[in-house]
Each structure stands twice: as structure tokens, then as C-alpha cells.
Design a protein around this motif. Structure first.
Motif, PDB file in Angstrom:
ATOM      1  N   ASP A  11      24.064  68.865  69.031  1.00 42.96           N
ATOM      2  CA  ASP A  11      22.799  68.487  68.790  1.00 42.96           C
ATOM      3  C   ASP A  11      22.393  68.316  67.303  1.00 42.96           C
TER       4      ASP A  11
ATOM      5  N   THR B 120      13.281  76.290  68.316  1.00 42.78           N
ATOM      6  CA  THR B 120      13.866  77.303  69.505  1.00 42.78           C
ATOM      7  C   THR B 120      13.418  78.521  69.530  1.00 42.78           C
TER       8      THR B 120
ATOM      9  N   TYR C  24      20.016  75.438  70.227  1.00 42.46           N
ATOM     10  CA  TYR C  24      20.629  74.045  69.857  1.00 42.46           C
ATOM     11  C   TYR C  24      21.966  74.399  69.506  1.00 42.46           C
TER      12      TYR C  24
ATOM     13  N   THR D   8      21.508  78.261  65.417  1.00 45.86           N
ATOM     14  CA  THR D   8      20.721  77.375  66.078  1.00 45.86           C
ATOM     15  C   THR D   8      19.949  77.855  67.206  1.00 45.86           C
TER      16      THR D   8
END
Length: 151
Positions: free
Chosen positions: A105, A22, A100, A97
């Protein structure tokens, strides 16, 4: 190191398998990034597969790896990207995250039911960013909304 914040990422590794990547800052849309996402993702996946995953000690078989991409052409270039590790930490539910969520997730972050690494970046400005852009000073509008920036 002179770098562009749009080229900071977090990678998730579960049991020595790259599961997700990410953008590091989940709040900012970087307009120059989406056209280059395939090259950026490939560069990080290859680097991790060749240089990091085989060398992880047992206690870091599941971890988060913060990455930075640099180009010898300078901070505004996507040419010849070199991947650098900023830090490696154990994978835990307190790890930030990015785009996410541990709640929604978790299976994806752990690679459960997924054959390959998922990759998330903001492909459009988030709603909060679109609303405030109109009232920003022009120099900030250029940075945040990509006005006047060519890709």
C-alpha cells in the motif's frame, strides 16, 4: 485520560496532505466502530486540515499523527467527538502502518494516484479472532466479539 481503545487512530501525511487513516490496533475488531466510521473519519479529517496540517514545520511535512477521539459524554459515547493528538513522528518506512502495508500500500500511504484520504478499520472480526471467540470466557467474548453490546 479515560479513553476507548477503539478510538485510537494513526493518520499518514505526505507533503502536507492527509493520505490515509487506520485504526491504531490492527488486530482487534471493535464492533461499535463500523456504524460510526463516517463520523469518525470526518472528525479526524477536519481536525487535521484545520489544526495540524497548516502548522506542521517543514521537517514534519511528511509524518504520522497518532490520534485519540474523546467524547464529553464518556468513553462509550460517539457523540460530540473531540480529536486529540497523541504524538507526531516523521513518516518513514519503519512507521507501523496498522491496516496498511508498506509493501502493498505504499502508493496509497503516499497518496500517489489517490484523490482523497483513505480510511481503514476492521469491519468484521479477523479470522483469528472468530476462531478463538467460541472458547473464551463470557466476559472476554463480550469485549472481543461485541456479544451483548449494542451500537
Amino acid at each position: 485520560v479515560d479513553f476507548s481503545p477503539e478510538l485510537e487512530f494513526r493518520a499518514f501525511v505526505y507533503e502536507r496532505r492527509l493520505t490515509a487513516i487506520t485504526q491504531y490496533n490492527p488486530l482487534v475488531y471493535f464492533p461499535r466502530l463500523p456504524p460510526h466510521q463516517d463520523d469518525v473519519q470526518t472528525a479526524m479529517e477536519l481536525f487535521l486540515a484545520e489544526m495540524i496540517l497548516p502548522r506542521l514545520p517543514a521537517e514534519l511535512a511528511s509524518c504520522v499523527v497518532d490520534l485519540l477521539l474523546l467524547s464529553p459524554q464518556g468513553r462509550d459515547s460517539y457523540d460530540e467527538l473531540q480529536v486529540k493528538v497523541v504524538e507526531i513522528n516523521p513518516l518513514a518506512e519503519y512507521a507501523v502502518t496498522g491496516l496498511y502495508s508498506w509493501t502493498c500500500d505504499k502508493a496509497e500511504l503516499l497518496g500517489i494516484g489517490y484523490d482523497r484520504c483513505s480510511f481503514r478499520i476492521l469491519s468484521t472480526p479477523p479470522p483469528h479472532q472468530r476462531l478463538k471467540v467460541r472458547t473464551m470466557a463470557p466476559q472476554w467474548r463480550q469485549f472481543v466479539a461485541g456479544e451483548g453490546i449494542s451500537s
